[in-house]
Scaffold this active site. Structure first.
Site, PDB file in Angstrom:
ATOM      1  N   GLY A  64      -9.915 -15.390  -0.710  1.00  0.00           N
ATOM      2  CA  GLY A  64     -10.407 -14.727  -1.917  1.00  0.00           C
ATOM      3  C   GLY A  64      -9.803 -13.354  -2.122  1.00  0.00           C
ATOM      4  O   GLY A  64      -8.650 -13.113  -1.787  1.00  0.00           O
ATOM      5  N   HIS A 122      11.352   7.513   5.034  1.00  0.00           N
ATOM      6  CA  HIS A 122      12.653   7.306   4.389  1.00  0.00           C
ATOM      7  C   HIS A 122      13.112   8.609   3.749  1.00  0.00           C
ATOM      8  O   HIS A 122      12.313   9.333   3.151  1.00  0.00           O
ATOM      9  CB  HIS A 122      12.520   6.281   3.256  1.00  0.00           C
ATOM     10  N   HIS A 182       6.349   1.039  11.549  1.00  0.00           N
ATOM     11  CA  HIS A 182       7.607   0.332  11.834  1.00  0.00           C
ATOM     12  C   HIS A 182       7.641  -0.198  13.264  1.00  0.00           C
ATOM     13  O   HIS A 182       8.586   0.042  13.999  1.00  0.00           O
ATOM     14  CB  HIS A 182       8.785   1.285  11.587  1.00  0.00           C
ATOM     15  N   SER A 256      -2.240 -18.652  -1.965  1.00  0.00           N
ATOM     16  CA  SER A 256      -3.497 -17.978  -2.325  1.00  0.00           C
ATOM     17  C   SER A 256      -3.613 -16.601  -1.668  1.00  0.00           C
ATOM     18  O   SER A 256      -4.401 -15.766  -2.093  1.00  0.00           O
ATOM     19  CB  SER A 256      -4.693 -18.846  -1.930  1.00  0.00           C
ATOM     20  N   HIS A 295      11.166  -7.632  -9.241  1.00  0.00           N
ATOM     21  CA  HIS A 295      10.213  -7.094 -10.224  1.00  0.00           C
ATOM     22  C   HIS A 295      10.933  -6.470 -11.420  1.00  0.00           C
ATOM     23  O   HIS A 295      12.017  -5.915 -11.282  1.00  0.00           O
ATOM     24  CB  HIS A 295       9.326  -6.029  -9.575  1.00  0.00           C
ATOM     25  N   CYS A 699      28.327 -17.018 -13.472  1.00  0.00           N
ATOM     26  CA  CYS A 699      27.369 -16.395 -12.558  1.00  0.00           C
ATOM     27  C   CYS A 699      27.794 -16.703 -11.131  1.00  0.00           C
ATOM     28  O   CYS A 699      27.995 -17.864 -10.770  1.00  0.00           O
ATOM     29  CB  CYS A 699      25.962 -16.906 -12.811  1.00  0.00           C
ATOM     30  N   GLY A 776      22.435 -24.254  16.484  1.00  0.00           N
ATOM     31  CA  GLY A 776      22.455 -23.042  17.304  1.00  0.00           C
ATOM     32  C   GLY A 776      23.216 -21.914  16.635  1.00  0.00           C
ATOM     33  O   GLY A 776      23.258 -21.824  15.411  1.00  0.00           O
TER      34      GLY A 776
END
EC number: 1.16.3.4
Length: 1065
Positions: A64, A122, A182, A256, A295, A699, A776
Site C-alpha cells: 500500500g 556530490h 553510499h 506495486s 523523466h 535512431c 560466464g
C-alpha cells in the site's frame, strides 16, 4: 600511503583561508512514510481510482501507501534532541545543505537507525576520510572511518567548497548537487537516504537565500523502488495482511512497490508548492533511480530558463542535476508532471499554486496585436506506416519471413499489420471545416503529424478546433502562454467523481463540438539571445495524453524571434525546414485499438490483447509515422541552410539518438551528428549539407533501428558551386585490422568480491558466474587493433596511457584540415567495415571488407567535423562497422576518433594533458555474431542452453566500461595538476542511459559557456568532452549512477597521484 597523506597536507597548505565554517547536525532516523498523505484526492481525472489502487491500496499481498523508511533529519545541535523543521514540500528528502565557494562545511552525522549508513556528497571537495562511500580504494585505518557509521555512532564529515568544484562560469549563481548514503548506494537511496546540496558562487547568498530570488524549491523525480529497500521484509510483515502469501519475485507485487513520486509524494499529493505571480523562482531538480527513470518534468502554464536557454520541459535521469529559473505567471493551480506517459498514468505529478499577490508586472499585455488564426480538426484516417510495402534499406518485402520488419507488418488471424485507423490533426481553410488545406511538396514529410503552427514573439495564436472524432479531445500547446480557460490538459486538483462536475471546455472538446483556443507569445516564452532564431515546440491532445498521443494526435509548432519569418512562415535566410517526430507509436494504447483488431485481423475473437508478441507487433518505431525508409520529401540542395526541428513524446522506451549520416549540424555552439531526444523534448538543429548523395537519418538505439526508425535524406547538386575549398594539409595513415579474440569482461574477481565483503553482502553474480550452463565472463569477440604497416604482421603495442582503452579500437587523432587514410584488413571470419561519425567521405555507401581482404577508407576532416567555436578544442566521434551495425557493434567493433581544432597545438601547453576515452555500453552478447560459438566454447552444458530463456538472455548483457566490469578497467591514472580530457561515448539500446559520476572531482563541459558538474548523462550517440583538473589524491570511484547498472558492475576507479614536482626527496 605516505604519498597520500603528504598530498593532503600540501593540499591543505595551498588552500586559501576558508571564508566561513558551517555546521549541520544530521541524524538518520527510521520512520513511517505515507506516499499519498491526502488520500489521493488530488489527481488527474484521467487516472482512475483502480490505477492508483495498484500503488496505494494495501491487501493480503500488497503493502500500500505506507512504508518504513530511513530519512535524514536536521537537529539544532550536537545533542540530537531538537529537530529543525523543514519546508513541507521537501517530502522525505533530507534538509537543504548550502555552501558558497570558500566555505568549509562540517556535517555531524548521528546514526539513530538500526543498520549502518553514511553521508556521501556530490560536487564538493573532500578527502578520502570524508568521502562516505565504501568500495575497494586501498584506504586503511582512519581513512576508513567514514565508510560506515554504525547504529548509535557519530561521524563528522568535512566538506570544502573549493574553486575547482564551484559552479562554472556559465552556470547560475547556485547549482544543484546531492548527498546520499553510499554503502550499497541504490539500496540506501531506495530506503530514503537522499537530500539536496546547493553549491553557490562566492557572495551570492544573503542570509542563506540566493540574492534576487523570491522562492526556491527542490524537487526529486524518482520511481522510488521499495523492492530495493533494506526494509522490504519489515514492510511486508507490517502492512500486508497475509505476509506469508507474498511472492517477492512476482512482477505485479514488484510494480506495486514502485512509487512514482515527487519528493516521495505520488498522485498529486505533494503539499506546499506555492508562490506569487511575478515571483522570481529558482527550481533545483534531480532524478534518481533506475532504467525506468526517464523523466520529463513539465511546468504547465510556465516558461523557464536554464543556462540562458528557454525551456519548459526538463529531462531528468538517475542523478541528473539541474536548475532552472522561472518568473511565475498566470494565477491558478498548475500541474508539475512527468510527461513520460507511463509515469503520468502511475501518479508522477504534483500541483503548484500561483497566487495573485498584486505584485507589479513588467509584462505588457500583447493580446490582439497580431493574430494568426488556424482551423484544425481531429479526424479519422487509415494510416499506413510503410506505403511502399518495401524496406527501402534492404529492398525486401516488409513481410519477408525472418526479416526485422515482418514482426510489425505481417497481417493475419491475430495480427493487425502495417495499417491502422488513427485520429490526426488536419488543417482547414475556415471555420466551416469543409475545405481541407492541401499539403505542398515542402510538407509531405510531415506524414501523420498535424499542421505546423508557427508564430513570432508578440503574436496571438487563435486555434479553432473541431472534433470530428468519437472521443472527447483537446489541444495542449507546449511553449506558448495561455490562461486556465485555454488549458488543454484535463485535470482538476480537487476533483470529486461523485460531484459529476463538468470539465472546462478547453480540456474536453466533445465529439462534433468546436472550441477556439487563444494563446499568446510574449517575449518571456520566446527564444532568448542564446537560443536559435526559432524554437521547436509541439501540441497534442491531453484529455488522456497517453491514449490521445498514441492514437495520432500530435503536431509541430515553432516559436520564433520577432521579424524572423517570411509571410509563408519560413525562416528568413533558411532554404529548407524539416520537422521530425521519432517515437514508438504504441498502438496497444490507442483509443481505436478495438476498431483496428476488428478491421484488420482475420480472427478478431482470437486476439489476446495481453499477449506479449501481439503487443510487440503494435509498437511502431517510426518517424512522422513512417518506417523502414518510407518517409517522403527529405530532399535538399548541397550548400543549403537547413533547419531540422526535432521533437518526441512517449515513455521510457523513447530514448533516441537521431543520427544524420554524412553531415554534421550545430546545436548550442557544439558540432554534432547525433541528437538525443526523450519524451517531450524538442531541439532545433542547423545544418549546411556539403556532400551530395543519399544518407540515413536513423535512431541509433538498437531496437529502434532494427524496428524501422530509419529514413533516407537526399542532398542534390542543384546549382554550380565552387569545389570544396578546404585545403587538406595533413595526411594521416592508420593500419587497422578486425581481429577475433577471447575477451574477458572481468579477468580479476577480487575487486568485486572485496566490494561485496565491505558491503556485508553475499550475492551471486548473474553475469559473471557460469552456473550450470551460462557462458560466464569470457566471450569470443572481434576488435579493431592497430598494426605498424601494410603487412599486418606486427601489432602496435599499447602504451601505459592506452591501457584504459580495453576493448576499444585504437584512439585515432586528426586535426581539422587533415585527410585520414584507414588501411583496413579484415582478419576475422565474416565481412566487416570501418565507418566514422562526423567525417566527410566520397560516397554515402560504406563498402564491406570480406574476410582476408584489405580495403582503404578515406575520411576528410573539414571545418564542420571539428569543434564548434564555443565547444572544447578536441571532440570525440565514434567509428564502428556498419555491415550490420547492431550485431557488429555488440560483437566488439568500436573505437574513438578525436578531432581537434587546427590552432590547438599541444606544444604551447606546458601542462600535461591526458586523454581518456570511455565507452559506457551494455554489451548484449545475445546479439553478437559469435553467440553460438560462445555457447559451444564456454558453457559447461551447451546442450542445455535455451537461447530464448529470459535468465540466460539477461546473463549475457555485460554492463561494461570499455568492455570491463567491477573495477577491472585499468590505466586511469593521473597526477595532481594534470589537465585531463575525458571523452565519453554512448551507444546501445533503450537501457543504455548512463549517468556517469566521478567521485572526488567535478569536471567542466561547454555548451556556449563553461559549466561544471560531477555527473554527465550519456545515451546512444552521445560523444562528449569533459575537462578535469585533478586536485585531491586518492583512488576514486567512477561509475554509472543507474541502480541496475551499479549492481551489474558498471564501475571502475581512477587514481590521482601526488604531482612528482612537489614531492620532496
Amino acid at each position: 600511503m605516505k604519498i597520500l597523506i603528504l598530498g593532503i597536507f600540501l593540499f591543505l597548505c595551498s588552500t586559501p583561508a576558508w571564508a566561513k565554517e558551517k555546521h549541520y547536525y544530521i541524524g538518520i532516523i527510521e520512520t513511517t512514510w505515507d506516499y499519498a498523505s491526502d488520500h489521493g484526492e488530488k489527481k488527474l481525472i484521467s487516472v482512475d481510482t483502480e490505477h492508483s489502487n495498484i500503488y496505494l491500496q494495501n491487501g493480503p499481498d500488497r503493502i500500500g501507501r505506507l512504508y518504513k523508511k530511513a530519512l535524514y533529519l536536521q537537529y539544532t545541535d550536537e545533542t540530537f534532541r531538537t529537530t529543525i523543521e523543514k519546508p513541507v514540500w521537501l517530502g522525505f528528502l533530507g534538509p537543504i545543505i548550502k555552501a558558497e565557494t570558500g566555505d568549509k562545511v562540517y556535517v555531524h552525522l548521528k546514526n539513530l537507525a538500526s543498520r549502518p549508513y553514511t553521508f556521501h556528497s556530490h560536487g564538493i571537495t573532500y578527502y578520502k576520510e570524508h568521502e562516505g562511500a565504501i568500495y575497494p580504494d586501498n584506504t586503511t585505518d582512519f581513512q576508513r572511518a567514514d565508510d560506515k557509521v554504525y547504529p548509535g555512532e557519530q561521524y563528522t564529515y568535512m566538506l570544502l567548497a573549493t574553486e575547482e568544484q564551484s559552479p562554472g562560469e556559465g552556470d547560475g549563481n547556485c547549482v544543484t548537487r546531492i548527498y546520499h548514503s553510499h554503502i550499497d548506494a541504490p539500496k540506501d537511496i531506495a530506503s530514503g537516504l537522499i537530500g539536496p546540496l546547493i553549491i553557490c558562487k562566492k557572495d551570492s547568498l544573503d542570509k542563506e537565500k540566493e540574492k534576487h530570488i523570491d522562492r526556491e524549491f527542490v524537487v526529486m523525480f524518482s520511481v522510488v523502488d521499495e523492492n530495493f529497500s533494506w526494509y522490504l521484509e519489515d514492510n511486508i510483515k507490517t502492512y500486508c495482511s497475509e505476509p506469508e502469501k507474498v511472492d517477492k519475485d512476482n512482477e505485479d507485487f514488484q510494480e506495486s512497490n514502485r512509487m512514482y513520486s515527487v519528493n516521495g509524494y505520488t498522485f498529486g499529493s505533494l503539499p506546499g508548492l506555492s508562490m506569487c505571480a511575478e515571483d522570481r523562482v529558482k527550481w533545483y531538480l534531480f532524478g534518481m533511480g533506475n532504467e525506468v527513470d526517464v523523466h520529463a518534468a513539465f511546468f504547465h502554464g510556465q516558461a523557464l530558463t536554464n543556462k540562458n536557454y528557454r525551456i519548459d520541459t526538463i529531462n531528468l535521469f538517475p542523478a541528473t542535476l539541474f536548475d532552472a529559473y522561472m518568473v511565475a505567471q498566470n494565477p491558478g493551480e498548475w500541474m508539475l508532471s512527468c510527461q513520460n506517459l507511463n509515469h503520468l498514468k502511475a501518479g508522477l505529478q504534483a500541483f503548484f499554486q500561483v497566487q495573485e499577490c498584486n505584485k507589479s508586472s513588467s509584462k505588457d499585455n500583447i493580446r490582439g496585436k497580431h493574430v494568426r488564426h488556424y482551423y484544425i480538426a481531429a479526424e479519422e484516417i487509415i494510416w499506413n506506416y510503410a506505403p511502399s510495402g518495401i524496406d527501402i534499406f534492404t529492398k525486401e518485402n516488409l513481410t519477408a519471413p525472418g526479416s526485422d520488419s515482418a514482426v510489425f507488418f505481417e497481417q493475419g488471424t491475430t495480427r493487425i499489420g502495417g495499417s491502422y485507423k488513427k485520429l490526426v490533426y488536419r488543417e482547414y481553410t475556415d471555420a466551416s471545416f469543409t475545405n481541407r488545406k492541401e499539403r505542398g511538396p515542402e510538407e509531405e514529410h510531415l506524414g501523420i503529424l498535424g499542421p505546423v503552427i508557427w508564430a513570432e514573439v508578440g503574436d496571438t495564436i487563435r486555434v479553432t478546433f473541431h472534433n470530428k472524432g468519437a472521443y472527447p479531445l483537446s489541444i495542449e500547446p507546449i511553449g506558448v502562454r495561455f490562461n486556465k480557460n485555454n488549458e488543454g490538459t484535463y485535470y482538476s486538483p480537487n476533483y470529486n467523481p461523485q460531484s459529476r462536475s463538468v470539465p472546462p471546455s478547453a480540456s474536453h472538446v466533445a465529439p462534433t463540438e468546436t472550441f477556439t483556443y487563444e494563446w499568446t507569445v510574449p517575449k518571456e516564452v520566446g527564444p532568448t539571445n542564446a537560443d536559435p532564431v526559432c524554437l521547436a515546440k509541439m501540441y497534442y491532445s491531453a484529455v488522456e495524453p497517453t491514449k490521445d498521443i498514441f492514437t495520432g494526435l500530435i503536431g509541430p509548432m515553432k516559436i520564433c524571434k520577432k521579424g524572423s519569418l517570411h509571410a509563408n512562415g519560413r525562416q528568413k535566410d533558411v532554404d529548407k525546414e524539416f520537422y521530425l517526430f521519432p517515437t514508438v507509436f504504441d498502438e496497444n494504447e490507442s483509443l481505436l485499438l478495438e476498431d483496428n483488431i476488428r478491421m484488420f485481423t482475420t480472427a478478431p475473437d482470437q486476439v489476446d490483447k495481453e499477449d506479449e508478441d501481439f503487443q510487440e507487433s503494435n509498437k511502431m518505431h517510426s518517424m512522422n509515422g513512417f518506417m523502414y525508409g518510407n518517409q517522403p520529401g527529405l530532399t535538399m540542395c548541397k550548400g543549403d541552410s537547413v533547419v531540422w526541428y526535432l521533437f518526441s513524446a512517449g515513455n521510457e522506451a523513447d530514448v533516441h539518438g537521431i543520427y544524420f549520416s554524412g553531415n554534421t549540424y550545430l546545436w548550442r555552439g557544439e558540432r554534432r551528428d547525433t541528437a538525443n531526444l526523450f519524451p517531450q523534448t524538442s531541439l532545433t538543429l542547423h545544418m549546411w549539407p556539403d556532400t551530395e548523395g543519399t544518407f540515413n537519418v536513423e535512431c541509433l538505439t538498437t531496437d529502434h533501428y532494427t524496428g524501422g526508425m530509419k529514413q533516407k535524406y537526399t542532398v542534390n547538386q542543384c546549382r554550380r558551386q565552387s569545389e570544396d575549398s578546404t585545403f587538406y594539409l595533413g595526411e594521416r595513415t592508420y593500419y587497422i585490422a578486425a581481429v577475433e579474440v577471447e575477451w574477458d569482461y572481468s579477468p580479476q574477481r577480487e575487486w568485486e568480491k572485496e566490494l561485496h565483503h565491505l558491503q556485508e553482502q553475499n550475492v551471486s553474480n548473474a553475469f559473471l558466474d557460469k552456473g550450470e550452463f551460462y557462458i560466464g565472463s569470457k566471450y569470443k569477440k572481434v576488435v579493431y587493433r592497430q598494426y605498424t604497416d601494410s603487412t599486418f604482421r606486427v601489432p602496435v603495442e599499447r602504451k601505459a596511457e592506452e591501457e584504459h582503452l580495453g576493448i576499444l579500437g585504437p584512439q585515432l587523432h586528426a586535426d581539422v584540415g587533415d585527410k585520414v587514410k584507414i588501411i583496413f584488413k579484415n582478419m576475422a571470419t565474416r565481412p566487416y567495415s570501418i565507418h566514422a561519425h562526423g567525417v566527410q567521405t566520397e560516397s554515402s555507401t560504406v563498402t564491406p571488407t570480406l574476410p582476408g581482404e584489405t580495403l582503404t577508407y578515406v575520411w576528410k576532416i573539414p571545418e564542420r567535423s571539428g569543434a564548434g567555436t564555443e565547444d572544447s578544442a578536441c571532440i570525440p566521434w565514434a567509428y564502428y562497422s556498419t555491415v550490420d551495425q547492431v550485431k557488429d557493434l555488440y560483437s566488439g567493433l568500436i573505437g574513438p576518433l578525436i578531432v581537434c581544432r587546427r590552432p590547438y597545438l599541444k606544444v604551447f601547453n606546458p601542462r600535461r594533458k591526458l586523454e581518456f576515452a570511455l565507452l559506457f555500453l551494455v554489451f548484449d552478447e545475445n546479439e553478437s555474431w559469435y553467440l553460438d560459438d560462445n555457447i559451444k566454447t564456454y558453457s559447461d552444458h551447451p546442450e542445455k542452453v535455451n537461447k530464448d530463456d529470459e535468465e540466460f538472455i539477461e546473463s549475457n548483457k555485460m554492463h561494461a566500461i570499455n568492455g570491463r566490469m567491477f573495477g577491472n578497467l585499468q590505466g586511469l591514472t593521473m597526477h595532481v595538476g594534470d589537465e585531463v580530457n575525458w571523452y565519453l561515448m554512448g551507444m546501445g539500446n533503450e537501457i543504455d542511459l548512463h549517468t556517469v559520476h566521478f567521485h572526488g572531482h567535478s569536471f567542466q563541459y561547454k555548451h556556449r559557456g563553461v559549466y561544471s558538474s560531477d555527473v554527465f548523462d550519456i545515451f546512444p550517440g552521445t560523444y562528449q568532452t569533459l575537462e578535469m583538473f585533478p586536485r585531491t589524491p586518492g583512488i576514486w570511484l567512477l561509475h554509472c549512477h543507474v541502480t541496475d547498472h551499479i549492481h551489474a558492475g558498471m564501475e571502475t576507479t581512477y587514481t590521482v597521484l601526488q604531482n612528482e614536482d612537489t614531492k620532496s626527496g
